[in-house]
Motif scaffolding. Structure first.
Motif, mmCIF file in Angstrom:
data_model
loop_
_atom_site.group_PDB
_atom_site.id
_atom_site.type_symbol
_atom_site.label_atom_id
_atom_site.label_comp_id
_atom_site.label_asym_id
_atom_site.label_seq_id
_atom_site.Cartn_x
_atom_site.Cartn_y
_atom_site.Cartn_z
ATOM 1 N N VAL A 1 5.449 0.368 0.987
ATOM 2 C CA VAL A 1 4.546 1.167 0.155
ATOM 3 C C VAL A 1 4.348 0.498 -1.201
ATOM 4 O O VAL A 1 3.220 0.405 -1.715
ATOM 5 N N SER A 2 5.440 0.038 -1.799
ATOM 6 C CA SER A 2 5.356 -0.637 -3.095
ATOM 7 C C SER A 2 4.496 -1.891 -2.999
ATOM 8 O O SER A 2 3.665 -2.160 -3.880
ATOM 9 N N ARG A 3 4.681 -2.659 -1.928
ATOM 10 C CA ARG A 3 3.859 -3.857 -1.732
ATOM 11 C C ARG A 3 2.382 -3.485 -1.673
ATOM 12 O O ARG A 3 1.522 -4.175 -2.249
ATOM 13 N N ALA A 4 2.065 -2.412 -0.964
ATOM 14 C CA ALA A 4 0.668 -1.986 -0.853
ATOM 15 C C ALA A 4 0.115 -1.556 -2.206
ATOM 16 O O ALA A 4 -1.014 -1.902 -2.572
ATOM 17 N N LEU A 5 0.899 -0.792 -2.952
ATOM 18 C CA LEU A 5 0.438 -0.342 -4.269
ATOM 19 C C LEU A 5 0.143 -1.522 -5.182
ATOM 20 O O LEU A 5 -0.862 -1.532 -5.907
ATOM 21 N N LEU A 6 0.996 -2.533 -5.142
ATOM 22 C CA LEU A 6 0.752 -3.724 -5.958
ATOM 23 C C LEU A 6 -0.501 -4.457 -5.507
ATOM 24 O O LEU A 6 -1.288 -4.944 -6.329
ATOM 25 N N ALA A 7 -0.702 -4.535 -4.192
ATOM 26 C CA ALA A 7 -1.900 -5.206 -3.677
ATOM 27 C C ALA A 7 -3.163 -4.436 -4.034
ATOM 28 O O ALA A 7 -4.222 -5.031 -4.265
ATOM 29 N N LEU A 8 -3.055 -3.111 -4.098
ATOM 30 C CA LEU A 8 -4.211 -2.271 -4.425
ATOM 31 C C LEU A 8 -4.517 -2.257 -5.917
ATOM 32 O O LEU A 8 -5.618 -1.882 -6.324
ATOM 33 N N GLY A 9 -3.538 -2.634 -6.731
ATOM 34 C CA GLY A 9 -3.740 -2.617 -8.176
ATOM 35 C C GLY A 9 -3.050 -1.471 -8.880
ATOM 36 O O GLY A 9 -3.280 -1.230 -10.069
ATOM 37 N N HIS A 10 -2.184 -0.741 -8.161
ATOM 38 C CA HIS A 10 -1.503 0.427 -8.731
ATOM 39 C C HIS A 10 -0.067 0.067 -9.127
ATOM 40 O O HIS A 10 0.902 0.582 -8.561
ATOM 41 N N SER A 11 0.071 -0.786 -10.113
ATOM 42 C CA SER A 11 1.409 -1.216 -10.529
ATOM 43 C C SER A 11 2.195 -0.075 -11.158
ATOM 44 O O SER A 11 3.433 -0.042 -11.058
ATOM 45 N N GLU A 12 1.520 0.869 -11.786
ATOM 46 C CA GLU A 12 2.225 2.001 -12.406
ATOM 47 C C GLU A 12 2.922 2.841 -11.340
ATOM 48 O O GLU A 12 4.071 3.267 -11.507
ATOM 49 N N GLU A 13 2.245 3.065 -10.228
ATOM 50 C CA GLU A 13 2.842 3.830 -9.136
ATOM 51 C C GLU A 13 3.969 3.047 -8.463
ATOM 52 O O GLU A 13 4.980 3.625 -8.040
ATOM 53 N N ALA A 14 3.798 1.716 -8.343
ATOM 54 C CA ALA A 14 4.865 0.885 -7.782
ATOM 55 C C ALA A 14 6.100 0.931 -8.672
ATOM 56 O O ALA A 14 7.235 1.008 -8.184
ATOM 57 N N ARG A 15 5.891 0.899 -9.958
ATOM 58 C CA ARG A 15 7.010 1.020 -10.892
ATOM 59 C C ARG A 15 7.676 2.394 -10.756
ATOM 60 O O ARG A 15 8.900 2.521 -10.875
ATOM 61 N N GLY A 16 6.871 3.413 -10.476
ATOM 62 C CA GLY A 16 7.412 4.761 -10.319
ATOM 63 C C GLY A 16 8.440 4.855 -9.208
ATOM 64 O O GLY A 16 9.416 5.617 -9.309
ATOM 65 N N ILE A 17 8.251 4.102 -8.119
ATOM 66 C CA ILE A 17 9.235 4.098 -7.031
ATOM 67 C C ILE A 17 10.564 3.542 -7.529
ATOM 68 O O ILE A 17 11.636 4.097 -7.255
ATOM 69 N N LEU A 18 10.510 2.439 -8.265
ATOM 70 C CA LEU A 18 11.735 1.856 -8.809
ATOM 71 C C LEU A 18 12.390 2.785 -9.832
ATOM 72 O O LEU A 18 13.622 2.887 -9.904
ATOM 73 N N GLU A 19 11.587 3.487 -10.614
ATOM 74 C CA GLU A 19 12.123 4.472 -11.561
ATOM 75 C C GLU A 19 12.851 5.592 -10.807
ATOM 76 O O GLU A 19 13.909 6.072 -11.245
ATOM 77 N N PHE A 20 12.279 6.004 -9.691
ATOM 78 C CA PHE A 20 12.891 7.036 -8.853
ATOM 79 C C PHE A 20 14.293 6.620 -8.435
ATOM 80 O O PHE A 20 15.267 7.368 -8.583
ATOM 81 N N TYR A 21 14.419 5.405 -7.915
ATOM 82 C CA TYR A 21 15.736 4.895 -7.531
ATOM 83 C C TYR A 21 16.671 4.810 -8.737
ATOM 84 O O TYR A 21 17.852 5.190 -8.661
#
Length: 654
Positions: free
Chosen positions: A307-327
């Motif tokens: 999911v994170s890989r897809a978000l980065l490919a789509l241009g949603h780095s803020e949401e990808a960062r959100g997953i790491l923040e969750f962890y």
């Protein structure tokens, strides 16, 4: 029966050559009814056609309890408004329009709204009920009328739903707090008690405009605030605000040129990009964790990597960062991460066998994927203690340069390989350790964050795994995903969470007991006469689709020629049989992994594989957990498989 068709998405049938029979097989899932998600990070709704299958939250790790089923034989044409999670449906009967509907979840307050414009009378059956597996807990759900004396004169009734603490949201995991909801209607939509007792209604719709509202709140005050905010606004303004919020999110998506696609295929590609961007965001909780589909109301580490890989490919780095923040927030509170964690309820974990391996490798690699895309060094330094823990957890499990399998690992969980390999060496888990640790070493070395002794200690483990990798996992030029030799030096724990491996039993338990060898039984099975239970035979497994993994994670351990040789094995199988696996059951992302590797190598076969992968999407635009003989199987509305596949499509289209 209701007929479902997705009006805005059309995928032409793809002709596929079956090398085994020499026949041309039609493969097209675009008319297979899918499940779509609508969510704002707090309240999530899963729908299919005009039906509602689940409604839950906040938070996202909450029990799904609300169903809504259209009554009668109607056709439903479903269409998602571009760049939003606003869904429109047209209900017809023998070509005549019955009603038009619009579904969305509100912004700033947690409410689901269904606007209805009806030409003819029709109805729904609404039930406040959970999945059958949670039926014993329904006594903890209460429903009552919630109306003033003045409101009682109105045909539009208002009801209060209460869910007490202790109701499971997945497996045996119970919500520690309760939930409150209000259900009410306006205009031509009215609720009357149903035949199913005090937990069901019939929603009757007469010609004209009406609406159904389901409003959530964690407590009385918040519920009252949400209800007041939603009731005081027109449904038109609520819909406009929801669409505006979604379009702000979609505006961050990259504008791909898709220069590798013919003109007549670009619209389909752009729809797919939009579909998956919305699918993922709808299932991402406010805490950052992403649901794993309609079945799994938790955040899974492995799933969220794709999911994170897809978000980065789509241009949603803020949401990808959100997953790491969750962890990171969970790790700070508890000092570890498990196979899956509740979203919104810290401290509830879904544990599996060997949770210190594979998922920890994904976590480290995911962080450096994010760093490579964003160059956000300050964030990486902030979460560095968690990455250090994840690396050390893997080091503790190294034997002869190998890590074992995680119990919820893709091939094991999907039944592609048997669970008896759990303590064997895992080619993928070991490769994740090598690649993640190498990137971590580069990061800390260039920024002088570790001393030389600490760097040298990790370098020794990485070097041992790297030097022995080919001996451990290659044989006669073939890559095997497991190596039984690791198990000879394993000290089996007396107990572990996971699946009972008794020959006559298969179920998950929070604690199983070591019987002998690789076998663990539940408490009941340990009491049986097990004198005739034998250890399973030792085997090595080579899975063609697993050959694609080194290319997917950009593994530097293997040379380009080695990775190309692995890909060539899959290409040869595909050209001979039309398949990428020797089994009829494939993982939902297998074609995405194949396409990603082909596009990475510039192989012209990518065009055909792209078409096949796109044809697997269901009528909501999503990919699913598994496919059996080309047909969807397992969990629907999956961010993990959909994320991997859309990243591959982007790579190919560009």
């Amino acid at each position: 029966m209701k007929l479902l068709r997705f009006a805005c998405l059309f995928l032409g049938a793809v002709a596929v050559f079956d090398g085994a029979s020499g026949a041309v097989v039609r493969q097209d899932n675009s008319q297979v009814p899918g499940i779509h998600a609508i969510g704002n990070g707090g309240l999530c709704v899963y729908g299919q056609g005009a039906d509602i299958l689940q409604l839950f939250g906040p938070p996202y790790s909450s029990p799904g309890f609300f169903t809504m089923n259209l009554q009668g034989d109607y056709r439903v044409d479903l269409q998602r408004e571009p760049r939003t999670a606003v869904w429109h449906s047209l209900i017809t009967d023998s070509g005549a329009e019955v009603a038009r509907q619009t579904d969305f979840v509100t912004v700033g307050s947690d409410g689901f709204v269904r606007r209805i414009h009806a030409q003819r009378p029709f109805s729904y059956r609404i039930a406040v009920r959970m999945e059958d597996r949670y039926a014993p807990y329904e006594e903890l759900i209460t429903v009552r009328e919630d109306m003033s004396a003045a409101e009682l004169k109105n045909a539009n009734r208002r009801y209060r739903i209460g869910i007490a603490p202790g109701v499971p949201f997945y497996s045996s995991y119970k919500a520690p707090s309760g939930y409150l909801y209000e259900v009410f209607t306006t205009g031509s939509a009215t609720l009357v008690p149903g035949a199913g007792g005090d937990k069901s209604w019939v929603l009757n719709v007469t010609p004209g405009d009406g609406a159904l509202y389901v409003v959530a709140g964690p407590n009385e005050r918040r519920l009252a605030e949400n209800s007041a905010a939603i009731a005081s606004a027109s449904p038109e303004s609520l819909q406009k605000a929801s669409a505006k919020s979604w379009k702000k999110y979609a505006a961050k998506q990259h504008r791909f040129k898709a220069s590798n696609l013919p003109d007549d295929r670009r619209d389909e590609f752009f729809r797919a990009v939009d579909d998956i961007g919305v699918l993922i965001k709808s299932q991402q909780g406010r805490e950052g964790g992403v649901l794993a589909g309609i079945v799994y109301h938790m955040g899974y580490v492995r799933d969220q990597y794709g999911v994170s890989r897809a978000l980065l490919a789509l241009g949603h780095s803020e949401e990808a960062r959100g997953i790491l923040e969750f962890y990171h927030n969970i790790w700070k509170a508890y000092g570890y991460i498990q196979n899956a964690q509740a979203i919104g309820y810290p401290g509830i974990f879904h544990r599996h066998e060997n949770d210190e391996t594979e998922i920890t490798g994904y976590l480290v690699v995911q962080a450096f994927d994010y760093f490579r895309k964003t160059n956000d060094a300050a964030f990486l330094e902030r979460i560095l203690p968690m990455l250090e823990w994840a690396t050390q957890a893997q080091q503790r499990n190294l034997i002869d340069g190998m890590l074992p399998f995680n119990g919820d690992e893709t091939y094991i969980a999907g039944g592609v390989v048997p669970r008896k390999v759990m303590y064997h060496g895992s080619a993928e888990a070991t490769l994740l350790f090598i690649e993640g640790s190498s990137r971590l070493l580069d990061f800390v070395r260039t920024r002088s964050l570790w001393n030389e002794d600490r760097i040298a200690a990790l370098e020794r483990d990485v070097r041992q795994c790297s030097d022995r990798y080919r001996d451990n996992f290659y044989r006669d030029g073939k890559l095997f995903i497991n190596n039984p030799q690791r198990e000879a030096k394993v000290s089996y724990p007396a107990t572990r969470p996971g699946v009972c491996l008794h020959p006559d039993h298969f179920d998950y338990f929070t604690e199983t007991y070591h019987f002998k060898g690789c076998l663990y039984f539940c408490e009941d099975c340990m009491r049986k006469d097990n004198s005739r239970v034998e250890l399973p035979p030792v085997e090595r497994f080579s899975i063609p689709s697993a050959y694609l993994f080194p290319i997917y994670i950009n593994a530097q351990l293997l040379s380009d020629s080695e990775k190309r040789a692995l890909l060539d094995e899959v290409v040869a199988l595909y050209r001979k049989t039309g398949k990428i696996s020797s089994q009829d059951r494939i993982l939902g992302y297998d074609f995405g992994m194949f396409l990603y590797a082909l596009a990475d190598c510039g192989d012209p076969l990518a065009a055909e594989v792209y078409d096949r992968m796109m044809a697997l999407r269901d009528d909501s635009g999503a990919w699913v957990e598994y496919y059996v003989d080309g047909q969807p199987s397992g969990c629907r509305c999956r961010p993990w498989e959909s994320g991997i596949n859309i990243e591959a499509a982007i790579k190919y289209a560009r």
